[in-house]
Design a protein around this motif. Structure first.
Motif, short mmCIF file in Angstrom:
data_model
loop_
_atom_site.label_atom_id
_atom_site.label_comp_id
_atom_site.label_asym_id
_atom_site.label_seq_id
_atom_site.Cartn_x
_atom_site.Cartn_y
_atom_site.Cartn_z
N TYR A 29 46.77 52.21 34.73
CA TYR A 29 47.55 52.27 33.51
C TYR A 29 49.10 52.71 33.82
CZ TYR A 29 43.37 51.92 30.78
OH TYR A 29 41.99 51.68 30.30
N SER A 30 49.44 52.98 34.99
CA SER A 30 50.65 53.00 35.31
C SER A 30 51.54 51.78 35.02
CB SER A 30 51.05 53.55 36.66
OG SER A 30 50.46 54.68 36.88
N PHE A 31 50.85 50.51 35.02
CA PHE A 31 51.48 49.42 35.05
C PHE A 31 51.24 48.71 33.76
CE2 PHE A 31 53.03 49.78 39.21
CZ PHE A 31 51.98 50.31 39.90
N TYR A 32 52.09 47.97 33.02
CA TYR A 32 52.16 47.35 31.85
C TYR A 32 51.34 45.85 32.25
CZ TYR A 32 52.25 46.02 27.05
OH TYR A 32 51.77 45.41 25.96
N TYR A 33 51.95 45.20 33.24
CA TYR A 33 51.56 44.11 33.79
C TYR A 33 51.01 44.05 35.27
CZ TYR A 33 54.38 42.34 30.07
OH TYR A 33 55.27 42.25 28.78
N MET A 34 49.87 43.33 35.59
CA MET A 34 49.57 43.15 37.07
C MET A 34 49.00 41.70 37.10
SD MET A 34 47.48 46.42 38.11
CE MET A 34 47.80 46.07 39.83
N GLY A 35 49.34 41.20 38.40
CA GLY A 35 49.13 39.75 38.54
C GLY A 35 48.93 39.40 40.08
N TRP A 36 48.88 38.15 40.17
CA TRP A 36 48.73 37.47 41.64
C TRP A 36 49.65 36.57 41.90
CZ3 TRP A 36 45.40 39.70 45.31
CH2 TRP A 36 44.33 40.48 44.69
N PHE A 37 50.29 36.39 43.03
CA PHE A 37 51.13 35.47 43.40
C PHE A 37 50.73 35.04 44.73
CE2 PHE A 37 54.87 35.81 40.22
CZ PHE A 37 54.43 37.06 39.75
N ARG A 38 51.07 33.77 45.01
CA ARG A 38 50.81 33.22 46.32
C ARG A 38 52.18 32.51 46.93
NH1 ARG A 38 46.68 28.36 44.46
NH2 ARG A 38 48.39 26.98 43.40
N GLN A 39 52.06 32.45 48.25
CA GLN A 39 53.32 31.69 48.94
C GLN A 39 52.51 31.10 50.36
OE1 GLN A 39 56.28 34.59 50.35
NE2 GLN A 39 57.62 32.82 50.52
N ALA A 40 52.84 29.80 50.14
CA ALA A 40 52.37 28.92 51.32
C ALA A 40 53.54 28.91 52.42
CB ALA A 40 51.90 27.63 50.91
N PRO A 41 53.34 28.44 53.52
CA PRO A 41 54.38 28.16 54.48
C PRO A 41 55.44 27.22 53.94
CG PRO A 41 52.29 28.52 55.69
CD PRO A 41 52.01 28.25 54.17
N GLY A 42 56.61 27.73 54.24
CA GLY A 42 57.81 26.84 53.62
C GLY A 42 57.94 26.67 52.31
#
Length: 127
Positions: A29-42
């Motif tokens: 609950y410390s965070f209002y938003y949480m999420g997932w991001f991704r990064q492919a090579p390049g």
């Protein structure tokens, strides 16, 4: 200071499923938003799915109807259930969090709005 620890990545064939987890070292609950991001090579790091503390979600178009983001407040854990994976989903996946509310109708998918990050977990999808 609250930390995020990502896990659950792996190697699956196309059409397979994985569930990623993000353990919050303190109170989720410390965070209002949480999420997932991704990064492919390049490529740039991109938003995949985010959730607000009230349960409101935002998904990237590329993962709608295949991925589901959720939280278990009792376990201080964020999840990303990924189904029907394709080789285009292969990337390093990062959990992210933001403490404060942003004015707007949907939780933001913008990378720069998040200030706390996990170390990443690798997802590989074979064709």
């Amino acid at each position: 200071q609250v930390h995020l620890v990502d896990s659950g990545g792996g190697s699956v064939p196309a059409g397979g499923s994985l569930r990623l987890s993000c353990q919050v070292s303190g109170n989720i609950y410390s965070f209002y938003y949480m999420g997932w991001f991704r990064q492919a090579p390049g490529k740039e790091r991109e938003g995949v799915a985010v959730i607000a503390t009230d349960g409101t979600t935002t998904y990237a178009d590329a993962v709608k109807d295949r991925f589901t983001i959720s939280q278990d407040h009792a376990k201080n854990t964020l999840y990303l259930q990924m189904n029907s994976l394709t080789p285009e989903d292969a990337a390093m996946y990062y959990c992210a969090a933001r403490m404060t509310y942003l004015v707007g109708s949907r939780p933001p998918l913008l990378r720069d709005t998040y200030h706390t990050w996990g170390q990443g977990t690798q997802v590989t999808v074979s064709s």
